[in-house]
Design a protein around this motif. Sequence first.
Motif, PDB file in Angstrom:
ATOM      1  N   LEU A 210     -16.951  -2.985  -5.797  1.00 56.04           N
ATOM      2  CA  LEU A 210     -15.724  -2.852  -4.773  1.00 56.04           C
ATOM      3  C   LEU A 210     -14.696  -1.983  -5.364  1.00 56.04           C
ATOM      4  O   LEU A 210     -13.863  -1.177  -4.559  1.00 56.04           O
ATOM      5  CB  LEU A 210     -15.220  -3.844  -4.406  1.00 56.04           C
ATOM      6  N   GLY A 211     -14.521  -1.797  -6.532  1.00 52.26           N
ATOM      7  CA  GLY A 211     -13.710  -0.848  -7.266  1.00 52.26           C
ATOM      8  C   GLY A 211     -12.343  -1.341  -7.256  1.00 52.26           C
ATOM      9  O   GLY A 211     -11.283  -0.887  -7.591  1.00 52.26           O
ATOM     10  N   TYR A 212     -12.174  -2.645  -7.129  1.00 55.75           N
ATOM     11  CA  TYR A 212     -10.960  -3.475  -7.488  1.00 55.75           C
ATOM     12  C   TYR A 212     -11.035  -4.616  -8.168  1.00 55.75           C
ATOM     13  O   TYR A 212     -11.958  -5.233  -8.308  1.00 55.75           O
ATOM     14  CB  TYR A 212     -10.414  -3.935  -5.933  1.00 55.75           C
ATOM     15  N   ARG A 213      -9.946  -5.105  -8.853  1.00 58.48           N
ATOM     16  CA  ARG A 213      -9.889  -6.339  -9.570  1.00 58.48           C
ATOM     17  C   ARG A 213     -10.140  -7.413  -8.882  1.00 58.48           C
ATOM     18  O   ARG A 213      -9.264  -7.612  -7.915  1.00 58.48           O
ATOM     19  CB  ARG A 213      -8.610  -6.305 -10.641  1.00 58.48           C
ATOM     20  N   ILE A 214     -10.981  -8.185  -8.967  1.00 57.80           N
ATOM     21  CA  ILE A 214     -11.142  -9.381  -8.372  1.00 57.80           C
ATOM     22  C   ILE A 214     -10.620 -10.536  -8.984  1.00 57.80           C
ATOM     23  O   ILE A 214     -11.127 -10.839 -10.228  1.00 57.80           O
ATOM     24  CB  ILE A 214     -12.454  -9.885  -7.934  1.00 57.80           C
ATOM     25  N   ASP A 215      -9.698 -11.334  -8.253  1.00 61.14           N
ATOM     26  CA  ASP A 215      -9.188 -12.483  -8.807  1.00 61.14           C
ATOM     27  C   ASP A 215      -9.790 -13.852  -8.589  1.00 61.14           C
ATOM     28  O   ASP A 215     -10.219 -14.661  -9.523  1.00 61.14           O
ATOM     29  CB  ASP A 215      -7.696 -12.841  -8.394  1.00 61.14           C
ATOM     30  N   ARG A 228     -10.627 -12.604  -3.257  1.00 58.95           N
ATOM     31  CA  ARG A 228      -8.988 -12.196  -3.330  1.00 58.95           C
ATOM     32  C   ARG A 228      -9.084 -10.757  -4.318  1.00 58.95           C
ATOM     33  O   ARG A 228      -9.277 -11.115  -5.520  1.00 58.95           O
ATOM     34  CB  ARG A 228      -8.387 -13.292  -3.736  1.00 58.95           C
ATOM     35  N   MET A 229      -8.443  -9.946  -3.922  1.00 59.70           N
ATOM     36  CA  MET A 229      -8.161  -8.627  -4.732  1.00 59.70           C
ATOM     37  C   MET A 229      -6.718  -8.280  -4.592  1.00 59.70           C
ATOM     38  O   MET A 229      -6.423  -7.764  -3.564  1.00 59.70           O
ATOM     39  CB  MET A 229      -8.989  -7.541  -4.060  1.00 59.70           C
ATOM     40  N   ASP A 231      -5.001  -5.946  -6.006  1.00 59.27           N
ATOM     41  CA  ASP A 231      -4.586  -4.878  -6.012  1.00 59.27           C
ATOM     42  C   ASP A 231      -4.888  -3.846  -4.709  1.00 59.27           C
ATOM     43  O   ASP A 231      -4.980  -2.587  -4.801  1.00 59.27           O
ATOM     44  CB  ASP A 231      -5.347  -3.933  -7.303  1.00 59.27           C
ATOM     45  N   TYR A 232      -5.799  -4.658  -3.760  1.00 60.80           N
ATOM     46  CA  TYR A 232      -6.278  -3.743  -2.589  1.00 60.80           C
ATOM     47  C   TYR A 232      -5.263  -3.712  -1.700  1.00 60.80           C
ATOM     48  O   TYR A 232      -4.298  -4.715  -1.414  1.00 60.80           O
ATOM     49  CB  TYR A 232      -7.487  -4.973  -2.104  1.00 60.80           C
ATOM     50  N   LYS A 233      -5.255  -2.537  -1.128  1.00 61.69           N
ATOM     51  CA  LYS A 233      -4.223  -2.321  -0.060  1.00 61.69           C
ATOM     52  C   LYS A 233      -4.977  -1.532   1.082  1.00 61.69           C
ATOM     53  O   LYS A 233      -5.719  -0.656   1.038  1.00 61.69           O
ATOM     54  CB  LYS A 233      -3.331  -1.194  -0.519  1.00 61.69           C
TER      55      LYS A 233
END
Length: 243
Positions: A210-215, A228-229, A231-233
Amino acid sequence: MWDNHQALRSLANFLLLASLSMLVYAGGVWFVHSPWFPVKKIQIDGALKKVTPEQLKYIAEHELSGTFFTLDIDNTRAAFGKLPWVREAQVRRRWPDTLEIVVAEHEAMARWGENGLISTSGVWFDAASDAPLPVFFGPAGSEQEMSAMLGQLRQALAPSGLKPVVLNLSARRAWRVELDNGVKLELGRSDVLMRTERFAGHWKDTLAGLGYRIDTVDMRYPNGFAARMPDYKAPPAHIGATR
């Protein structure tokens, strides 16, 4: 009676036998408690990695008392069992002056919060370790359940290449697991392993790309999951031009 020689002879024999029995008993007590039979050697065996010779020497010098015959085996076993890493101590005498002690250690599998360790047999014991171990947080008495779940989670997560490092079991028996890449899994109270396997099947092909940090990944949905990411916008909504 005093004119009955047979009765007098029987009484004399009885008194003689009683006297001899008392002498034998007294001699046995003296023999057993005699300082002539001290424990001179303590032989300790076992594959010891955590228990130190200094700890064993301290127990031998301060906790053991009595002669070869009077030393209490159960108390001796319990004394060595007080050491933090000792799982079991077997004690036996070997004539004429040796005490043999075989020590078996715990093998740590996980930490129990900030207080103690969990052995590979699912037993809590009070010891410390600097090894990189998984951590359990759960209700008292759930040690066996959490130990079994750790092994099952490792197997279920194998296709993803990830490992569980923190297991949380709530009072309502809901599971939350943190993985070695920092991702947290909400697994709920039912179908825990099926949900874990579903996550493992989607990790490499879907989530990891996905390219985003996944929490957090919530696997409690019947046919999917939510990630839940932080950093995702979301991209701005497109507004068409008007004339």
